[in-house]
Design an enzyme around this catalytic site. Sequence first.
Site, PDB file in Angstrom:
ATOM      1  N   ASP A 105       0.852  -1.183   0.000  1.00  0.00           N
ATOM      2  CA  ASP A 105       0.000   0.000   0.000  1.00  0.00           C
ATOM      3  C   ASP A 105       0.900   1.251   0.000  1.00  0.00           C
ATOM      4  O   ASP A 105       1.775   1.364  -0.855  1.00  0.00           O
ATOM      5  CB  ASP A 105      -0.960  -0.060   1.201  1.00  0.00           C
ATOM      6  CG  ASP A 105      -1.997   1.039   1.217  1.00  0.00           C
ATOM      7  OD1 ASP A 105      -2.978   0.947   0.460  1.00  0.00           O
ATOM      8  OD2 ASP A 105      -1.828   2.000   1.976  1.00  0.00           O
ATOM      9  N   TYR A 235      -1.566  11.046   1.824  1.00  0.00           N
ATOM     10  CA  TYR A 235      -2.414  11.299   0.656  1.00  0.00           C
ATOM     11  C   TYR A 235      -2.455  12.787   0.313  1.00  0.00           C
ATOM     12  O   TYR A 235      -2.602  13.158  -0.855  1.00  0.00           O
ATOM     13  CB  TYR A 235      -3.836  10.817   0.939  1.00  0.00           C
ATOM     14  CG  TYR A 235      -3.982   9.334   1.103  1.00  0.00           C
ATOM     15  CD1 TYR A 235      -4.246   8.502   0.009  1.00  0.00           C
ATOM     16  CD2 TYR A 235      -3.884   8.738   2.362  1.00  0.00           C
ATOM     17  CE1 TYR A 235      -4.398   7.140   0.160  1.00  0.00           C
ATOM     18  CE2 TYR A 235      -4.028   7.373   2.522  1.00  0.00           C
ATOM     19  CZ  TYR A 235      -4.285   6.573   1.413  1.00  0.00           C
ATOM     20  OH  TYR A 235      -4.425   5.217   1.572  1.00  0.00           O
ATOM     21  N   HIS A 300      -7.133  -6.609  -0.764  1.00  0.00           N
ATOM     22  CA  HIS A 300      -6.048  -5.637  -0.597  1.00  0.00           C
ATOM     23  C   HIS A 300      -5.001  -6.014   0.461  1.00  0.00           C
ATOM     24  O   HIS A 300      -3.819  -5.811   0.257  1.00  0.00           O
ATOM     25  CB  HIS A 300      -6.643  -4.272  -0.256  1.00  0.00           C
ATOM     26  CG  HIS A 300      -5.641  -3.170  -0.172  1.00  0.00           C
ATOM     27  ND1 HIS A 300      -4.885  -2.757  -1.250  1.00  0.00           N
ATOM     28  CD2 HIS A 300      -5.239  -2.395   0.875  1.00  0.00           C
ATOM     29  CE1 HIS A 300      -4.085  -1.766  -0.887  1.00  0.00           C
ATOM     30  NE2 HIS A 300      -4.266  -1.539   0.404  1.00  0.00           N
TER      31      HIS A 300
END
Length: 321
Positions: A105, A235, A300
């Site tokens: 990730d 982010y 994921h």
Amino acid sequence: MEAIEHRFLDVNGINMHVAEIGPTNGPVILFIHGFPELWYSWRHQIVKLASLGYRAVAPDMRGYGDTDAPSDPRSYTAFHIVGDVIGLLDAVAPHQEKVFVVGHDWGAFIAWFLCLFRPDRVKALVNMSVTFAPRNPKKKVIDTMRAAYGDDYYICRFQEYGSIEAEFAELGNERVVKEFLTYTHPGPLFLPKGKVFSRPAEKPLVLPSWLTEQDVQYYTSKFEKKGFTGGLNYYRNFDLNWELTAPWTGAQVKVPVKFIVGDQDLTYNSLGNKDYIDKGGFKRDVPLLQDVVIMEGVAHFLNQEKPEEINKHIYDFFQKF
């Protein structure tokens, strides 16, 4: 798990919590976690790889767990995070010029940047879920994502400081942890305002077999202390990273790589990643890409969902070097 050593290291101006296990003179494997995770996400990998002779090192990354979380969102650029990693390697592996790296990730994002900025420190890389993302000099990252999926796309929702945190706080940290870790839809994640997750908040979540209530409580206890802001700040630096990495436009990752992703992973099923992998773009940008593994029926959080298979993939690849 009792054999895991925990310590704090002063690296790059922050106090970093690190979990370590394995022979002190063994080749180091650095494990870099993503969102919303912790060193704990690698619990299966570090114990197994240590038993096979490696020194496994798994930090809480900047902003997570027991590591410092600077308040300025701009303190979470790729340069800050890679700086943390280099400082950590200098502390835990001072006599090893190069180490093995495993990322998942956001940890995979950071590992790609590490290999771009400091390939001299990486012997080989196993990356999961997130492919390399070549810089598009003509369009910023968030503009690209917003054009593709709109304002409710999760990365777009994360951009406004404090907004998504308030919605997470209303739901409660435990529920947020469960929602993310149990997300299995093979497509883009949308978090509409006022209804961030599709399931009603009062509806209990059934945990998959690989995730226990004890696991959830460990994650929750750490996010209760730190909140999600540190992780979300990664982010919030997509566009700043885009500006800062202009000198690396067109640059290739030139370390040996194995890439693993689940076919149900939201990352594999969005932003053109399937085509990027299948049609040669990935291999063009990462010329030493030696293997791509698509795991069937896996979502994921593959290193927790299928730990034995992931452990074998890591071990088999690193044994080549």
